[in-house]
Design a protein around this motif. Structure first.
Motif, PDB file in Angstrom:
ATOM      1  N   ASP A  63       0.782  -1.242   0.000  1.00 20.40           N
ATOM      2  CA  ASP A  63       0.000   0.000   0.000  1.00 20.40           C
ATOM      3  C   ASP A  63       0.814   1.292   0.000  1.00 20.40           C
ATOM      4  N   GLU A  64       1.747   1.482   0.924  1.00 22.53           N
ATOM      5  CA  GLU A  64       2.431   2.767   1.057  1.00 22.53           C
ATOM      6  C   GLU A  64       3.700   2.888   0.229  1.00 22.53           C
ATOM      7  N   PHE A  65       4.151   1.807  -0.369  1.00 26.63           N
ATOM      8  CA  PHE A  65       5.416   1.791  -1.091  1.00 26.63           C
ATOM      9  C   PHE A  65       5.213   1.364  -2.533  1.00 26.63           C
ATOM     10  N   GLU A  66       6.162   1.768  -3.387  1.00 28.61           N
ATOM     11  CA  GLU A  66       6.138   1.315  -4.771  1.00 28.61           C
ATOM     12  C   GLU A  66       7.487   0.692  -5.115  1.00 28.61           C
ATOM     13  N   PRO A  67       7.471  -0.338  -5.959  1.00 27.05           N
ATOM     14  CA  PRO A  67       8.723  -1.013  -6.295  1.00 27.05           C
ATOM     15  C   PRO A  67       9.640  -0.108  -7.118  1.00 27.05           C
ATOM     16  N   HIS A  75      20.451 -11.722   4.641  1.00 24.16           N
ATOM     17  CA  HIS A  75      20.355 -12.505   5.879  1.00 24.16           C
ATOM     18  C   HIS A  75      20.844 -13.938   5.672  1.00 24.16           C
ATOM     19  N   GLU A  76      21.179 -14.557   6.767  1.00 25.48           N
ATOM     20  CA  GLU A  76      21.897 -15.834   6.767  1.00 25.48           C
ATOM     21  C   GLU A  76      21.261 -16.924   5.913  1.00 25.48           C
ATOM     22  N   LYS A  77      19.957 -17.049   5.963  1.00 26.42           N
ATOM     23  CA  LYS A  77      19.296 -18.156   5.266  1.00 26.42           C
ATOM     24  C   LYS A  77      18.771 -17.781   3.885  1.00 26.42           C
ATOM     25  N   SER A  78      19.162 -16.624   3.369  1.00 31.47           N
ATOM     26  CA  SER A  78      18.610 -16.161   2.091  1.00 31.47           C
ATOM     27  C   SER A  78      19.242 -16.827   0.877  1.00 31.47           C
ATOM     28  N   HIS A  79      20.457 -17.345   1.032  1.00 26.21           N
ATOM     29  CA  HIS A  79      21.179 -17.972  -0.075  1.00 26.21           C
ATOM     30  C   HIS A  79      21.312 -17.025  -1.270  1.00 26.21           C
ATOM     31  N   GLY A  80      21.426 -15.721  -0.985  1.00 28.36           N
ATOM     32  CA  GLY A  80      21.640 -14.733  -2.037  1.00 28.36           C
ATOM     33  C   GLY A  80      20.453 -14.494  -2.946  1.00 28.36           C
ATOM     34  N   ARG A  81      19.263 -14.823  -2.482  1.00 25.73           N
ATOM     35  CA  ARG A  81      18.071 -14.626  -3.311  1.00 25.73           C
ATOM     36  C   ARG A  81      17.865 -13.135  -3.585  1.00 25.73           C
ATOM     37  N   ILE A  82      17.191 -12.815  -4.644  1.00 24.17           N
ATOM     38  CA  ILE A  82      16.920 -11.436  -5.030  1.00 24.17           C
ATOM     39  C   ILE A  82      15.659 -10.949  -4.318  1.00 24.17           C
ATOM     40  N   VAL A  83      15.746  -9.745  -3.731  1.00 22.87           N
ATOM     41  CA  VAL A  83      14.591  -9.117  -3.077  1.00 22.87           C
ATOM     42  C   VAL A  83      14.330  -7.767  -3.738  1.00 22.87           C
ATOM     43  N   ARG A  84      13.110  -7.333  -3.647  1.00 24.72           N
ATOM     44  CA  ARG A  84      12.706  -6.066  -4.261  1.00 24.72           C
ATOM     45  C   ARG A  84      13.134  -4.887  -3.400  1.00 24.72           C
ATOM     46  N   LYS A  85      13.444  -3.775  -4.054  1.00 27.61           N
ATOM     47  CA  LYS A  85      13.673  -2.510  -3.381  1.00 27.61           C
ATOM     48  C   LYS A  85      12.410  -1.668  -3.532  1.00 27.61           C
ATOM     49  N   TRP A  86      12.153  -0.823  -2.559  1.00 29.83           N
ATOM     50  CA  TRP A  86      10.915  -0.051  -2.505  1.00 29.83           C
ATOM     51  C   TRP A  86      11.208   1.404  -2.156  1.00 29.83           C
TER      52      TRP A  86
END
Length: 89
Positions: A63-67, A75-86
């Motif tokens: 709601d309050e953010f846009e990609p 984080h430790e268990k992410s295995h370098g996965r890609i996450v969105r910036k907002w």
């Protein structure tokens, strides 16, 4: 229900059950995002190192953010996965 509908239903249920955690994370996100700064879940985890995991995290930026981009999760268990910036709307 299709996969996307199931995803959003699950996010809503989890957000409802974890309202206090969600509001705390959103408050942190708003503070970090002031001034047009791009943020990700990495920034929230940095500001709240003991943040519990769970499906409710998927609702933080609703709601309050846009990609506005992507970066690698740190984080430790992410295995370098890609996450969105907002950024705040």
């Amino acid at each position: 229900m299709n996969q996307l509908e199931l995803k959003f239903r699950g996010m809503s249920l989890s957000a409802e059950k974890n309202k206090e955690l969600l509001e705390r994370a959103r408050d942190i996100a708003r503070m970090i995002g002031l001034g047009g700064r791009e943020i990700s879940i990495n920034d929230i985890r940095d500001a709240w190192p003991s943040m519990p995991s769970g499906n409710w995290i998927g609702s933080i930026f609703k709601d309050e953010f846009e990609p506005c981009g992507f970066e690698e999760a740190r984080h430790e268990k992410s295995h370098g996965r890609i996450v969105r910036k907002w950024k705040l709307k």
